[in-house]
Enzyme design. Structure first.
Site, short mmCIF file in Angstrom:
data_model
loop_
_atom_site.label_atom_id
_atom_site.label_comp_id
_atom_site.label_asym_id
_atom_site.label_seq_id
_atom_site.Cartn_x
_atom_site.Cartn_y
_atom_site.Cartn_z
N ARG A 78 0.85 -1.19 0.00
CA ARG A 78 0.00 0.00 0.00
C ARG A 78 0.88 1.24 0.00
NH1 ARG A 78 -2.70 2.92 4.82
NH2 ARG A 78 -3.79 4.51 3.65
N HIS A 122 -2.90 11.08 1.00
CA HIS A 122 -2.40 10.81 2.36
C HIS A 122 -1.82 12.12 2.89
CE1 HIS A 122 -0.84 7.30 5.03
NE2 HIS A 122 -0.57 8.41 5.68
N GLU A 167 -7.21 8.41 6.49
CA GLU A 167 -7.52 9.03 7.78
C GLU A 167 -7.99 10.47 7.70
OE1 GLU A 167 -4.14 8.52 10.37
OE2 GLU A 167 -4.27 6.34 10.32
N ASN A 293 -7.30 1.66 9.99
CA ASN A 293 -5.98 1.82 10.61
C ASN A 293 -6.19 1.76 12.11
OD1 ASN A 293 -5.09 2.26 8.04
ND2 ASN A 293 -4.52 4.40 8.34
N TYR A 295 -4.43 1.58 15.97
CA TYR A 295 -3.22 1.72 16.79
C TYR A 295 -3.48 1.59 18.29
CZ TYR A 295 -0.66 2.95 12.61
OH TYR A 295 -0.08 2.89 11.37
N GLU A 354 -3.51 -0.39 8.16
CA GLU A 354 -2.31 -0.03 8.94
C GLU A 354 -2.44 -0.60 10.33
OE1 GLU A 354 -1.24 4.12 9.31
OE2 GLU A 354 -1.62 4.47 7.19
C1 FCB Z 1 -1.10 6.86 10.82
C2 FCB Z 1 -0.70 7.42 9.47
C3 FCB Z 1 0.63 6.92 8.97
C4 FCB Z 1 1.63 6.80 10.09
C5 FCB Z 1 1.06 6.01 11.25
C6 FCB Z 1 2.01 5.80 12.38
O1 FCB Z 1 -1.96 7.74 11.45
O2 FCB Z 1 -1.66 7.12 8.51
O3 FCB Z 1 1.04 7.77 7.95
O4 FCB Z 1 2.08 8.03 10.46
O5 FCB Z 1 -0.08 6.67 11.74
#
Ligand code: FCB
Length: 448
Positions: A78, A122, A167, A293, A295, A354
């Site tokens: 990607r 992006h 995002e 995405n 985290y 992600e």
């Molecule tokens: C996300 C972003 C990516 C990277 C990761 C750690 O929010 O999409 O570009 O910075 O975090």
């Protein structure tokens, strides 16, 4: 623990990057500046005072990078396109050299047996468009559609997987309200207008992409969190619901239901965006998949002195901290989020676009040992496996990131890669996690 978890036969494993974070060559071959060039070149905006001017120098090293991907057994990649490399002014004349870079990159990937997944936006909006009002100017949504037309006409014969935006929350809120991302504004009304126009642009581009890239699949990528209230008090529950509303639902409900969440419309009051007749229908044009995405999990409490949502993030001693200050490593949060998306949004097709973690990686005798990243990836992939077992239509998983790169306002202070980047020499070193991932790809399963 020797359990082995095997994934469905056609599961899509990949890695991800973004143009500004890896390409460098910021002013070469006719590329125009983007808002991120302007922002990073402004004193004091990036934690370590660095820029993306050179970063991984992928623009010049892409052949070497693709060869490394091939060697690692990667089959899906990607990447995002720099709009101002292709259209230096954001509109008007095409910079053929810029477009050719992507033509060559895609040919190189395909020749290596790697399928490209392209994100059109992006966050690196051409500066010329920002000068004309940026995303807060409705015109930008139509210019984005034109950009999508140019790109998909040129690449759509070979690229069959498209993501409109990465995002929207981050670009709108960090870029236009918190001000810690480009373009560095601090205006909530503008931020919400930006979000609306980004979503509109997404809907406007879908038919264009489908027309030029026959048989393609197109989606949008949201950053989503699993959110919990700090206690069972009504105030904390309401605070968590507001954070969920601002962070998750504001960018999901319009896509899936064609409306903004009513509770948040009321909360935002006069800051709500200007919506024109027909907009919500365009925004909710059905897409093929939603990119997720993921985290962190976030725990929220009510706090009238807190942020614009009267919320405060709570940290408990038992949480697994991450190297990213506000993030908790919590794989169960990913599982719960995936189940929630299935239940609340009518079982959409999903792709984890992600997931990854930053560590203070060091080279030791020419190697990089990152057992904590392997542990992180194993747990999150495990959460994905469990969600599939429980009926979530999850088609793929992309590690953030292929290689260490420029982490936006944090500069080079964070390393997320499966591959270590030595920014001085440009050398790449596959980390232990990269080798572990090779095994995952070979066996289509995870084990420790
Ligand atoms: C996300 C972003 C990516 C990277 C990761 C750690 O929010 O999409 O570009 O910075 O975090």
């Amino acid at each position: 623990m020797n359990d082995i978890y095997t994934f469905p036969k056609d599961f899509i494993w990949g890695t991800a990057t973004a143009s500004y974070q890896i390409e460098g060559a910021w002013n070469e071959d006719g590329r125009g500046p983007s808002v991120w060039d302007t922002f990073a070149h402004t004193e004091g905006k990036i934690d370590d005072n660095t820029t993306g001017d050179k970063t991984c120098d992928h623009y010049h090293r892409f052949k070497e990078d693709v060869a490394l991907m091939k060697k690692m057994g990667l089959k899906n990649y990607r990447l995002s396109l720099s709009w101002s490399r292709i259209l230096p002014e954001g509109k008007g004349g095409v910079n053929q050299k810029g477009l050719d870079f992507y033509n060559d990159l895609i040919d190189e990937l395909l020749a290596a047996g790697i399928t490209p997944f392209i994100t059109l936006f992006h966050w690196d909006l051409p500066q010329a468009l920002q000068d004309a009002g940026g995303w807060a100017n409705r015109e930008t949504a139509y210019l984005y559609r034109d950009y999508a037309e140019i790109v998909t006409k040129a690449l759509g014969d070979r690229v069959k997987n498209w993501m409109t935006h990465n995002e929207p929350w981050v670009h709108t809120m960090c870029g236009h309200f918190f001000g810690n991302h480009a373009p560095g504004l601090t205006d909530l009304k503008k931020a919400l207008q930006t979000a609306h126009h980004m979503l509109l642009a997404h809907g406007l581009a879908i038919p264009v992409i489908r027309k030029n890239s026959k048989g393609c699949r197109v989606g949008l990528v949201n950053n989503l969190e699993w959110i919990e209230p700090a206690s069972s008090s009504e105030r904390d529950k309401a605070a968590a619901a507001r954070h969920d509303g601002a962070f998750n639902r504001w960018y999901l409900d319009p896509l899936f239901f064609g409306s903004y969440p009513q509770d948040m419309m009321e909360w935002y009051g006069e800051d709500v965006p200007q919506i024109e007749a027909g907009d919500m229908k365009i925004i909710s044009t059905p897409m093929d998949f939603l990119g997720v995405n993921f985290y962190t999990r976030r725990i929220m409490a009510h706090d009238s002195q807190g942020n614009f949502l009267n919320c405060r993030q709570v940290r408990y001693p038992f949480m697994r901290k991450s190297d990213y200050e506000e993030w908790e490593n919590n794989a169960e949060g990913l599982y719960r989020l995936l189940i929630r998306l299935k239940e609340d949004y009518n079982s959409p097709e999903l792709m984890i676009t992600e997931n990854g973690t930053p560590l203070q990686d060091k080279i030791e005798n020419g190697e990089v040992h990152d057992p904590d990243r392997i542990d992180y990836l194993y747990r999150h992939m495990g959460a994905a496996w469990q969600a599939i077992a429980d009926g979530v239509d999850l088609k793929g998983y992309f590690v953030w990131s292929f290689l260490d790169n420029f982490e936006w306002c944090l500069g080079f202070t964070k390393r997320f890669g499966l591959v270590y980047t030595d920014y001085e020499s440009g050398k790449r070193i596959v980390k232990d996690s990269g080798r572990w991932y090779e095994k995952v790809l070979k066996t289509n399963s995870i084990s420790l």
